[in-house]
Each structure stands twice: as C-alpha cells, then as structure tokens.
Design an enzyme around this catalytic site. Sequence first.
Site, mmCIF file in Angstrom:
data_model
loop_
_atom_site.group_PDB
_atom_site.id
_atom_site.type_symbol
_atom_site.label_atom_id
_atom_site.label_comp_id
_atom_site.label_asym_id
_atom_site.label_seq_id
_atom_site.Cartn_x
_atom_site.Cartn_y
_atom_site.Cartn_z
ATOM 1 N N ARG A 56 0.861 -1.187 0.000
ATOM 2 C CA ARG A 56 0.000 0.000 0.000
ATOM 3 C C ARG A 56 0.898 1.237 0.000
ATOM 4 O O ARG A 56 2.061 1.131 0.416
ATOM 5 C CB ARG A 56 -0.845 0.027 1.280
ATOM 6 N N ARG A 149 -10.094 4.022 5.678
ATOM 7 C CA ARG A 149 -8.647 3.777 5.469
ATOM 8 C C ARG A 149 -8.292 3.880 3.981
ATOM 9 O O ARG A 149 -7.150 4.151 3.640
ATOM 10 C CB ARG A 149 -8.282 2.386 6.026
ATOM 11 N N ARG A 160 -12.741 -8.943 3.363
ATOM 12 C CA ARG A 160 -12.266 -8.694 4.729
ATOM 13 C C ARG A 160 -13.424 -8.702 5.731
ATOM 14 O O ARG A 160 -13.287 -9.220 6.834
ATOM 15 C CB ARG A 160 -11.495 -7.377 4.782
HETATM 16 N N1 LIG Z 1 -1.185 -16.322 9.060
HETATM 17 C C1 LIG Z 1 -0.644 -15.131 8.829
HETATM 18 N N2 LIG Z 1 -1.416 -14.041 8.757
HETATM 19 C C2 LIG Z 1 -0.812 -12.858 8.538
HETATM 20 C C3 LIG Z 1 0.586 -12.720 8.396
HETATM 21 N N3 LIG Z 1 0.882 -11.418 8.201
HETATM 22 C C4 LIG Z 1 -0.286 -10.762 8.226
HETATM 23 N N4 LIG Z 1 -1.313 -11.615 8.421
HETATM 24 C C5 LIG Z 1 -2.761 -11.325 8.515
HETATM 25 O O1 LIG Z 1 -3.254 -11.126 7.206
HETATM 26 C C6 LIG Z 1 -4.402 -10.302 7.279
HETATM 27 C C7 LIG Z 1 -4.340 -9.242 6.193
HETATM 28 O O2 LIG Z 1 -3.263 -8.374 6.444
HETATM 29 P P1 LIG Z 1 -3.085 -7.049 5.561
HETATM 30 O O3 LIG Z 1 -3.183 -7.381 4.112
HETATM 31 O O4 LIG Z 1 -1.845 -6.352 6.010
HETATM 32 O O5 LIG Z 1 -4.400 -6.206 5.850
HETATM 33 P P2 LIG Z 1 -4.956 -5.419 7.132
HETATM 34 O O6 LIG Z 1 -4.997 -6.373 8.285
HETATM 35 O O7 LIG Z 1 -6.304 -4.995 6.674
HETATM 36 O O8 LIG Z 1 -4.036 -4.259 7.395
HETATM 37 C C8 LIG Z 1 -4.455 -9.747 8.691
HETATM 38 O O9 LIG Z 1 -5.461 -10.476 9.395
HETATM 39 C C9 LIG Z 1 -3.091 -10.057 9.257
HETATM 40 O O10 LIG Z 1 -3.153 -10.313 10.647
HETATM 41 C C10 LIG Z 1 1.373 -13.917 8.506
HETATM 42 O O11 LIG Z 1 2.598 -13.924 8.405
HETATM 43 N N5 LIG Z 1 0.709 -15.081 8.714
HETATM 44 N N1 LIG Z 2 -9.532 3.484 18.103
HETATM 45 C C1 LIG Z 2 -9.653 3.933 16.847
HETATM 46 N N2 LIG Z 2 -10.538 4.894 16.566
HETATM 47 C C2 LIG Z 2 -10.686 5.341 15.278
HETATM 48 N N3 LIG Z 2 -9.988 4.905 14.215
HETATM 49 C C3 LIG Z 2 -9.087 3.920 14.454
HETATM 50 C C4 LIG Z 2 -8.874 3.388 15.752
HETATM 51 N N4 LIG Z 2 -7.914 2.436 15.673
HETATM 52 C C5 LIG Z 2 -7.542 2.358 14.369
HETATM 53 N N5 LIG Z 2 -8.239 3.255 13.634
HETATM 54 C C6 LIG Z 2 -8.167 3.466 12.180
HETATM 55 O O1 LIG Z 2 -8.836 2.333 11.593
HETATM 56 C C7 LIG Z 2 -8.176 1.898 10.417
HETATM 57 C C8 LIG Z 2 -7.806 0.417 10.567
HETATM 58 O O2 LIG Z 2 -6.747 0.303 11.517
HETATM 59 P P1 LIG Z 2 -5.462 -0.595 11.224
HETATM 60 O O3 LIG Z 2 -4.489 -0.331 12.331
HETATM 61 O O4 LIG Z 2 -4.994 -0.397 9.831
HETATM 62 O O5 LIG Z 2 -6.111 -2.048 11.390
HETATM 63 P P2 LIG Z 2 -5.526 -3.513 11.151
HETATM 64 O O6 LIG Z 2 -4.032 -3.417 11.189
HETATM 65 O O7 LIG Z 2 -6.086 -4.336 12.261
HETATM 66 O O8 LIG Z 2 -6.051 -3.925 9.816
HETATM 67 C C9 LIG Z 2 -6.982 2.810 10.210
HETATM 68 O O9 LIG Z 2 -7.297 3.800 9.251
HETATM 69 C C10 LIG Z 2 -6.756 3.420 11.593
HETATM 70 O O10 LIG Z 2 -6.194 4.721 11.502
#
Ligand SMILES: Nc1nc2c(ncn2[C@@H]2O[C@H](COP(=O)(O)OP(=O)(O)O)[C@@H](O)[C@H]2O)c(=O)[nH]1
Ligand SMILES: Nc1ncnc2c1ncn2[C@@H]1O[C@H](COP(=O)(O)OP(=O)(O)O)[C@@H](O)[C@H]1O
Length: 211
Positions: A56, A149, A160
């Site tokens: 991203r 986001r 998701r």
């Molecule tokens: N099993 C597994 N899950 C992972 C790993 N790295 C990230 N994830 C999971 O993959 C999912 C998608 O991650 P990402 O594409 O970064 O999207 P985001 O969680 O929406 O920021 C999330 O639920 C992460 O916890 C990994 O190494 N192994």
């Molecule tokens: N407590 C909160 N209140 C409002 N917005 C939040 C909060 N925590 C996270 N966010 C926002 O929500 C979105 C998803 O959070 P993120 O950390 O990317 O989630 P994840 O890593 O679990 O996918 C991001 O844009 C983040 O800035």
Amino acid sequence: MYMRFFSRLLTAMAGPRPVVFSGPSGAGKSTLLKKLMKEYDSVFGFSVSHTTRKPRPGEKNGKDYHYVTREVMQASIDKGDFMENAEFSGNMYGTSKAAVQDVQAKNLICILDLDMQGVRNIKGTDLNPMYISIQPPSMAVLEKRLRDRKTESEESLQKRLDAAEKDMELGKEPGLFDVIIINDNLEDAYGHLKQALLEEINKVKKISMSS
Ligand SMILES: Nc1nc2c(ncn2[C@@H]2O[C@H](COP(=O)(O)OP(=O)(O)O)[C@@H](O)[C@H]2O)c(=O)[nH]1
Ligand SMILES: Nc1ncnc2c1ncn2[C@@H]1O[C@H](COP(=O)(O)OP(=O)(O)O)[C@@H](O)[C@H]1O
C-alpha cells in the site's frame, strides 16, 4: 520429563516470550503495534511476514512485509523456510523462521501479526507466545474504519468483512486468547495493551540494564 525440561530450557534460551496479535482486518492491530514499538523501540521487534499482496502507499518492503510473488513464496514454503503460512482474502501470508529468529537474536519481544489460521498454526509449534486479540467495538465501526482507510477495493473490503465475521465467531472459543482488547477509544485500548504487556516489558528492561 527430560524432554519437557529441555523444551522449556530451549524456549527460555530463545529470549523473551513472543506476542501474537490477531483480530479482524481493520480492528486497529497495525495502529496499536506501531504505537507500542515507537514507545518501546528497545523492547519489541516486529516479525516481518511475507505476502503476495501489493504494497500500500507508504508501506516499505522489508519493514511492513517482504513483498513476493506466489511462485517465490511457494518455493520457500516447500523448502521448509516458514513457521506458518495462510491464504487470506486471495493472497498468501506467512511467517518465515528467519523473521522470528532475527528478532529473538536481539533479545527483543517478538511481535507477530497473524490471521486466525496463523493463530491455529502457531498453537501447534513450540513458540509459546502470549495471544492477544484486538477487536472492533462493532461490525458497523469496523466497516467504517476499513472504508475510511481507503486501502481496499470494494471486492477486497467485502472479503475482509466476511472473514471478520467468521473470525470474530471463532475467536470466542474459550482459552484461545490470553487477552481480548476492544479498540473503541484508541488511547484506552493502548492503555489496556500496555497493562497486559507490562510484566514482559519490565523483564526485558531489567535484562538490558544488567547487560
Ligand atoms: N497467518 C498469517 N497471517 C498474517 C501474516 N501477516 C499478516 N497476516 C494477517 O493477514 C491479514 C491481512 O493483512 P493485511 O493485508 O496487512 O491487511 P490489514 O490487516 O487490513 O491491514 C491480517 O489479518 C493479518 O493479521 C502472517 O505472516 N501469517
Ligand atoms: N480506536 C480507533 N478509533 C478510530 N480509528 C481507528 C482506531 N484504531 C484504528 N483506527 C483506524 O482504523 C483503520 C484500521 O486500523 P489498522 O491499524 O490499519 O487495522 P488492522 O491493522 O487491524 O487492519 C486505520 O485507518 C486506523 O487509523
């Protein structure tokens, strides 16, 4: 008896106990982890996973993930380089053995961000981490945060949200997580997280002061 003793000894030698973070996409895992690693940069180290998804804007190769093709990732998995791997929302994700070893070699608390398949797979290894679940206050809030986001296409967003609903159900299994944090107000959730990790943080600080 001896096996258990040596297994515990090996775990202790590997350094402080790792921490697994899980919870639906958009729950706030990355936000909370980045906050934690900024405040305690000499205590925590992030296990950099591999993924086949595209970076991203703002994400850095080698820092957020190792971005690879499906072919490269599958070849590494087949070689036995991975501790666990999973398919999430049409992409591969996985934790290489090296990702965890790199952090443990520095005597830092290794942080892993994993989906629910990852949690299950790690439970079958001897990593013995603490398991923390980060949950949104509601599905409606989760959807709003994911939309705001602006990282996902409509298709990826729907995948998701579907995964979130399933995982939130599976995550209710008693004993699966050591700590469950509802990320409603960010500062409150962060306070709860620090509280849960305080004992481990203090252990690492003591070790680094005495060496
Ligand atoms: N099993 C597994 N899950 C992972 C790993 N790295 C990230 N994830 C999971 O993959 C999912 C998608 O991650 P990402 O594409 O970064 O999207 P985001 O969680 O929406 O920021 C999330 O639920 C992460 O916890 C990994 O190494 N192994
Ligand atoms: N407590 C909160 N209140 C409002 N917005 C939040 C909060 N925590 C996270 N966010 C926002 O929500 C979105 C998803 O959070 P993120 O950390 O990317 O989630 P994840 O890593 O679990 O996918 C991001 O844009 C983040 O800035």
